[in-house]
Design an enzyme around this catalytic site. Structure first.
Site, PDB file in Angstrom:
ATOM      1  N   ASP A  18      -4.280 -34.267  11.246  1.00  0.00           N
ATOM      2  CA  ASP A  18      -5.036 -35.335  11.910  1.00  0.00           C
ATOM      3  C   ASP A  18      -6.099 -35.836  10.938  1.00  0.00           C
ATOM      4  OD1 ASP A  18      -3.507 -34.912  14.242  1.00  0.00           O
ATOM      5  OD2 ASP A  18      -4.804 -33.240  14.784  1.00  0.00           O
ATOM      6  N   LYS A  60       2.160 -30.935  11.953  1.00  0.00           N
ATOM      7  CA  LYS A  60       2.261 -31.975  12.978  1.00  0.00           C
ATOM      8  C   LYS A  60       1.719 -33.280  12.425  1.00  0.00           C
ATOM      9  CE  LYS A  60      -0.855 -32.492  16.264  1.00  0.00           C
ATOM     10  NZ  LYS A  60      -1.274 -33.928  16.266  1.00  0.00           N
ATOM     11  N   ILE A 114      11.335 -47.662  28.429  1.00  0.00           N
ATOM     12  CA  ILE A 114      12.590 -47.740  29.152  1.00  0.00           C
ATOM     13  C   ILE A 114      13.624 -46.860  28.449  1.00  0.00           C
ATOM     14  CG2 ILE A 114      12.069 -50.057  30.023  1.00  0.00           C
ATOM     15  CD1 ILE A 114      14.093 -51.141  27.978  1.00  0.00           C
ATOM     16  N   MET A 131       4.771 -38.178  18.764  1.00  0.00           N
ATOM     17  CA  MET A 131       4.761 -39.588  19.125  1.00  0.00           C
ATOM     18  C   MET A 131       4.628 -39.837  20.623  1.00  0.00           C
ATOM     19  SD  MET A 131       4.936 -41.575  16.386  1.00  0.00           S
ATOM     20  CE  MET A 131       3.615 -40.481  15.867  1.00  0.00           C
ATOM     21  N   LYS A 132       4.839 -38.788  21.434  1.00  0.00           N
ATOM     22  CA  LYS A 132       4.689 -38.904  22.894  1.00  0.00           C
ATOM     23  C   LYS A 132       5.410 -40.146  23.430  1.00  0.00           C
ATOM     24  CE  LYS A 132       0.214 -36.521  22.906  1.00  0.00           C
ATOM     25  NZ  LYS A 132      -0.045 -36.494  21.450  1.00  0.00           N
TER      26      LYS A 132
END
EC number: 4.1.1.23
Length: 227
Positions: free
Chosen positions: A10, A32, A65, A60-61
């Site tokens: 991060d 990550k 659709i 990426m969560k």
């Protein structure tokens, strides 16, 4: 334990991420990459790491659709990623599972973010407290064929009872004793997370923001080993 520690890159720039990986070489083999680095060249860096044999958890969560989720997952499979997060909406999870079928990509269902407490859930319109919603989403992830769950280590023991021994239980919000919690609200120490049944621990700032990143990683690994 080195296979079970995932360091969250991060960081604001690719240069800083590359520096962190160099400093952690030999101590860490799993990273990550989330939004911050992904939008600063991190996707190409993820491919580079994976091609060299390093495991990469792409955080990426995904939620969209069905067709959009499926096509995204198909491309992420081609990138050689080890893990990928999907928001734990049943339709999105089913689309992701179908798209990843036959690959080695482990799909992780994001249950409730570790930065959220009960008041945050109320503000977001949920009728469940975090613990209850995590367990409900864990059941749904199990039934849709996901590879694992992302949850707080506070809930890992209860989640493990639901999903059994084979699914991954990945726990962010890990903070060594005495460290700053930052914006995390449901936090647990590394040793307790292992005792609670976590298969993998995601640790970001306590390592990448440390003056000596390697020493910080080794200290966390030692605490994991002591569990």
């Amino acid at each position: 334990m080195r296979e079970r520690l995932i360091v969250g890159l991060d960081l604001p720039t690719l240069k800083e991420a590359e520096k962190a990986v160099r400093e952690l070489e030999g101590a860490v083999s799993f990273y990550k990459i989330g939004y911050q680095l992904a939008f600063a060249g991190g996707l190409d860096f993820a491919r580079e790491l994976a091609s060299g044999g390093t495991k990469v958890f792409l955080d990426m969560k995904l939620l969209d659709i069905d067709n959009t989720v499926a096509k995204g997952v198909e491309n992420i499979v081609r990138m050689g990623m080890t893990m990928l997060t999907i928001h734990s909406y049943p339709k999105a999870m089913r689309a992701a599972v179908d798209a990843a079928r036959g690959s080695e990509l482990c799909l992780l269902a994001v249950s409730v973010l570790t930065s959220m407490d009960e008041q945050d859930m109320i503000d977001a319109g949920y009728e469940y407290d975090p613990h209850t919603l995590v367990l409900r989403r864990s059941e749904q992830a199990l039934h849709t064929g996901m590879g694992g769950i992302v949850c707080s280590a506070e809930e890992a023991e209860a989640v493990r009872r639901i999903v059994g021994p084979d699914m991954a239980v990945v726990t962010p919000g890990i903070r060594p004793a005495g460290s700053d919690h930052g914006d995390q609200k449901r936090v647990v120490t590394p040793a307790q997370a292992i005792r609670n049944g976590a298969s993998h621990l995601v640790v970001g700032r306590p390592i990448v923001a440390a003056p000596d990143r390697r020493a910080a990683a080794e200290a966390i690994l030692a605490e994991m080993q002591s569990a």
